[in-house]
Design a protein around this motif. Structure first.
Motif, PDB file in Angstrom:
ATOM      1  N   VAL A   1       0.788  -1.146   0.141  1.00  0.00           N
ATOM      2  CA  VAL A   1      -0.051   0.057   0.058  1.00  0.00           C
ATOM      3  C   VAL A   1       0.803   1.215   0.117  1.00  0.00           C
ATOM      4  N   ALA A   2       2.042   1.360   0.776  1.00  0.00           N
ATOM      5  CA  ALA A   2       2.683   2.245   1.051  1.00  0.00           C
ATOM      6  C   ALA A   2       3.465   2.612  -0.460  1.00  0.00           C
ATOM      7  N   LYS A   3       4.034   1.411  -0.871  1.00  0.00           N
ATOM      8  CA  LYS A   3       4.559   1.554  -2.179  1.00  0.00           C
ATOM      9  C   LYS A   3       3.669   2.240  -3.466  1.00  0.00           C
ATOM     10  N   ASP A   4       2.369   1.724  -3.350  1.00  0.00           N
ATOM     11  CA  ASP A   4       1.418   2.353  -4.144  1.00  0.00           C
ATOM     12  C   ASP A   4       1.292   3.783  -4.212  1.00  0.00           C
ATOM     13  N   LEU A   5       1.497   4.192  -2.862  1.00  0.00           N
ATOM     14  CA  LEU A   5       1.232   5.515  -2.621  1.00  0.00           C
ATOM     15  C   LEU A   5       2.485   6.379  -2.890  1.00  0.00           C
ATOM     16  N   GLY A   6       3.645   5.627  -3.311  1.00  0.00           N
ATOM     17  CA  GLY A   6       4.926   6.204  -3.448  1.00  0.00           C
ATOM     18  C   GLY A   6       5.774   6.414  -2.369  1.00  0.00           C
ATOM     19  N   LEU A   7       5.516   5.874  -1.075  1.00  0.00           N
ATOM     20  CA  LEU A   7       6.123   6.111  -0.222  1.00  0.00           C
ATOM     21  C   LEU A   7       7.261   4.992   0.205  1.00  0.00           C
ATOM     22  N   ASP A   8       8.302   5.130   0.870  1.00  0.00           N
ATOM     23  CA  ASP A   8       9.410   4.357   1.244  1.00  0.00           C
ATOM     24  C   ASP A   8       8.519   3.620   2.343  1.00  0.00           C
ATOM     25  N   PHE A   9       8.902   2.218   2.739  1.00  0.00           N
ATOM     26  CA  PHE A   9       8.370   1.377   3.739  1.00  0.00           C
ATOM     27  C   PHE A   9       9.333   0.693   4.338  1.00  0.00           C
ATOM     28  N   GLU A  10       9.363   0.684   5.789  1.00  0.00           N
ATOM     29  CA  GLU A  10      10.368  -0.226   6.505  1.00  0.00           C
ATOM     30  C   GLU A  10       9.600  -0.731   7.707  1.00  0.00           C
ATOM     31  N   ALA A  11      10.047  -1.926   7.881  1.00  0.00           N
ATOM     32  CA  ALA A  11       9.481  -2.752   9.251  1.00  0.00           C
ATOM     33  C   ALA A  11      10.579  -2.442   9.979  1.00  0.00           C
ATOM     34  N   VAL A  12       9.927  -1.785  11.370  1.00  0.00           N
ATOM     35  CA  VAL A  12      11.010  -1.532  12.353  1.00  0.00           C
ATOM     36  C   VAL A  12      10.595  -1.840  13.756  1.00  0.00           C
ATOM     37  N   SER A  13      11.292  -1.918  14.801  1.00  0.00           N
ATOM     38  CA  SER A  13      10.679  -2.392  16.326  1.00  0.00           C
ATOM     39  C   SER A  13       9.797  -1.377  16.868  1.00  0.00           C
ATOM     40  N   GLN A  14       9.367  -1.514  17.781  1.00  0.00           N
ATOM     41  CA  GLN A  14       8.365  -0.344  18.434  1.00  0.00           C
ATOM     42  C   GLN A  14       9.063   0.641  18.694  1.00  0.00           C
ATOM     43  N   GLU A  15      10.293   0.456  19.461  1.00  0.00           N
ATOM     44  CA  GLU A  15      11.080   1.515  20.006  1.00  0.00           C
ATOM     45  C   GLU A  15      11.489   2.343  18.721  1.00  0.00           C
ATOM     46  N   GLU A  16      12.070   1.905  17.864  1.00  0.00           N
ATOM     47  CA  GLU A  16      12.434   2.641  16.668  1.00  0.00           C
ATOM     48  C   GLU A  16      11.359   3.529  16.098  1.00  0.00           C
ATOM     49  N   LEU A  17      10.304   2.838  15.961  1.00  0.00           N
ATOM     50  CA  LEU A  17       9.156   3.493  15.403  1.00  0.00           C
ATOM     51  C   LEU A  17       8.809   4.702  16.098  1.00  0.00           C
ATOM     52  N   GLY A  18       8.754   4.695  17.346  1.00  0.00           N
ATOM     53  CA  GLY A  18       8.897   5.953  18.120  1.00  0.00           C
ATOM     54  C   GLY A  18       9.694   7.070  17.970  1.00  0.00           C
ATOM     55  N   ALA A  19      10.886   6.641  17.652  1.00  0.00           N
ATOM     56  CA  ALA A  19      12.085   7.469  17.447  1.00  0.00           C
ATOM     57  C   ALA A  19      12.067   8.152  16.338  1.00  0.00           C
ATOM     58  N   GLN A  20      11.420   7.448  15.305  1.00  0.00           N
ATOM     59  CA  GLN A  20      11.403   8.124  13.965  1.00  0.00           C
ATOM     60  C   GLN A  20      10.187   8.591  13.461  1.00  0.00           C
ATOM     61  N   ALA A  21       8.986   8.283  14.056  1.00  0.00           N
ATOM     62  CA  ALA A  21       7.816   8.742  13.417  1.00  0.00           C
ATOM     63  C   ALA A  21       7.238   9.983  13.967  1.00  0.00           C
ATOM     64  N   ASP A  22       6.748  11.296  13.049  1.00  0.00           N
ATOM     65  CA  ASP A  22       6.328  12.183  13.228  1.00  0.00           C
ATOM     66  C   ASP A  22       4.840  12.109  13.439  1.00  0.00           C
ATOM     67  N   VAL A  23       4.004  11.229  13.049  1.00  0.00           N
ATOM     68  CA  VAL A  23       2.704  11.056  13.254  1.00  0.00           C
ATOM     69  C   VAL A  23       2.568   9.316  13.324  1.00  0.00           C
ATOM     70  N   ILE A  24       1.954   8.983  14.268  1.00  0.00           N
ATOM     71  CA  ILE A  24       1.704   7.535  14.432  1.00  0.00           C
ATOM     72  C   ILE A  24       0.196   7.115  14.747  1.00  0.00           C
ATOM     73  N   ILE A  25      -0.182   5.970  14.098  1.00  0.00           N
ATOM     74  CA  ILE A  25      -1.364   5.605  14.107  1.00  0.00           C
ATOM     75  C   ILE A  25      -1.266   4.210  14.734  1.00  0.00           C
ATOM     76  N   THR A  26      -2.302   3.985  15.938  1.00  0.00           N
ATOM     77  CA  THR A  26      -2.160   2.663  16.255  1.00  0.00           C
ATOM     78  C   THR A  26      -3.603   2.140  15.889  1.00  0.00           C
ATOM     79  N   ILE A  27      -3.636   0.965  15.347  1.00  0.00           N
ATOM     80  CA  ILE A  27      -4.804   0.286  14.753  1.00  0.00           C
ATOM     81  C   ILE A  27      -4.844  -1.016  15.259  1.00  0.00           C
ATOM     82  N   THR A  28      -4.884  -1.649  16.389  1.00  0.00           N
ATOM     83  CA  THR A  28      -4.999  -2.870  16.859  1.00  0.00           C
ATOM     84  C   THR A  28      -5.941  -3.238  17.528  1.00  0.00           C
TER      85      THR A  28
END
Length: 329
Positions: free
Chosen positions: A179-206
């Motif tokens: 989906v990210a690729k379809d939107l022209g966005l780079d995509f990377e699977a990361v750890s939870q802690e790394e996600l918090g360190a990098q993201a400017d906006v976070i959506i949790t949907i679990t």
């Protein structure tokens, strides 16, 4: 949506809902109803949500009335965790719309697609009004059915360059990556802690019942949209994070009882008065974000009025375009 003089009932299938309700119309409907709620022109009735003791299902009703939009009705449905194995979405629901002038049934509208699109519109509205304008990295916690809707809606609100994601089941991440690729966005699977360190906006949907993100992992200036907690006991983020953040919600009563704020309020970390309806920001009665370093958090509990708003759009457009079935009761 006005009913036909003959009292016919409109039936709008899942397929038709997908054809007539797009992200833009869902965004507008949800934004308007949040504003109406904050003004007291629309209100939700008490939610019924129960574990039925069968198929591990949660079942319930969400209902309300929007005096301005003229929407009266309810959504009936819930969550069946075993549905994925049957080729069905876990969330199953139907929306019933009634004529507020007469009480007659106006429409039966499929609620599965609309639930996903209105939930995505809700987080998208929060991003539009609360995230920093220069946000570049979007963090996604969760890769289930609704995550693609969330990602596509969020991408329209800021000029994101990349997506970082984490999911309890990593094998589900590649699908979100497409989906990210379809939107022209780079995509990377990361750890939870790394996600918090990098993201400017976070959506949790679990559908988590324990914190997946800790307060210390979130950097200053982040906007977080917590979209999965809609039942007593559920939790997606550390309660201490709400104490660090400026907290907004769709509806305060739900936020403190079945939303993400239930834990922070229960532990005395924040009070009900510390939570602001996002409709107040939409209406210009609250400034929203006040600094670049402020952490903002939107507790998206999911209210019945969201469902009624998008279902009303679906019924109106389907009737106007001759795409709806009609029956007489």
């Amino acid at each position: 949506m006005s009913n036909e003089k003959d009292g016919s009932v409109v039936i709008v299938t899942e397929e038709i809902c997908q054809k007539v309700v797009d992200r833009a119309s869902a965004f507008t409907a949800v934004e308007q109803v949040f504003g109406a709620m904050a003004k007291g022109d629309a209100y939700n009735f008490p939610v019924i949500r129960e574990a039925i003791g069968y198929a591990d299902a949660l079942y319930g009703f969400k209902s309300g009335f929007d005096r301005v939009g003229g929407s009266l009705g309810l959504k009936s449905g819930g969550y069946w965790p075993g549905n994925a194995e049957k080729g069905l979405t876990n969330h199953q629901s139907t929306v019933f719309l009634f004529d507020p002038d007469t009480g007659r049934l106006q429409a039966l509208v499929g609620g599965n697609y609309l639930t996903a699109v209105r939930t995505a519109a809700s987080s998208s509205v929060s991003i539009a009004h609360l995230a920093r304008k220069d946000a570049k990295v979007l963090g996604m916690v969760g890769a289930g059915h609704q995550s693609a809707f969330q990602l596509r809606a969020a991408a329209e609100q800021r000029d994101f360059e990349r997506v970082v994601a984490w999911n309890p089941h990593p094998d589900m991440l590649p699908k979100l990556g497409e989906v990210a690729k379809d939107l022209g966005l780079d995509f990377e699977a990361v750890s939870q802690e790394e996600l918090g360190a990098q993201a400017d906006v976070i959506i949790t949907i679990t559908s988590a019942f324990e914190p997946l993100l800790m307060a210390d992992w979130i950097k200053p200036g982040t906007h977080i949209a917590c979209m999965g907690t809609d039942t007593k006991g559920k939790q997606e983020v550390d309660a201490a994070l709400l104490a660090r953040a400026t907290v907004f919600t769709d509806e305060i009563a739900q936020s403190i009882s079945i939303g993400e704020a239930q834990h922070a309020v229960g532990q005395g970390l924040i009070a009900e008065g510390d939570i602001t309806p996002i409709g107040a920001v939409i209406n210009g009665d609250h400034k929203g974000r006040t600094s670049e370093d402020e952490i903002t958090l939107f507790d998206g509990t999911g209210v019945g009025l969201q469902d009624l708003a998008v279902a009303s759009v679906a019924a109106k457009l389907a009737r106007e375009r001759g795409m709806a079935q009609t029956v007489m009761l």
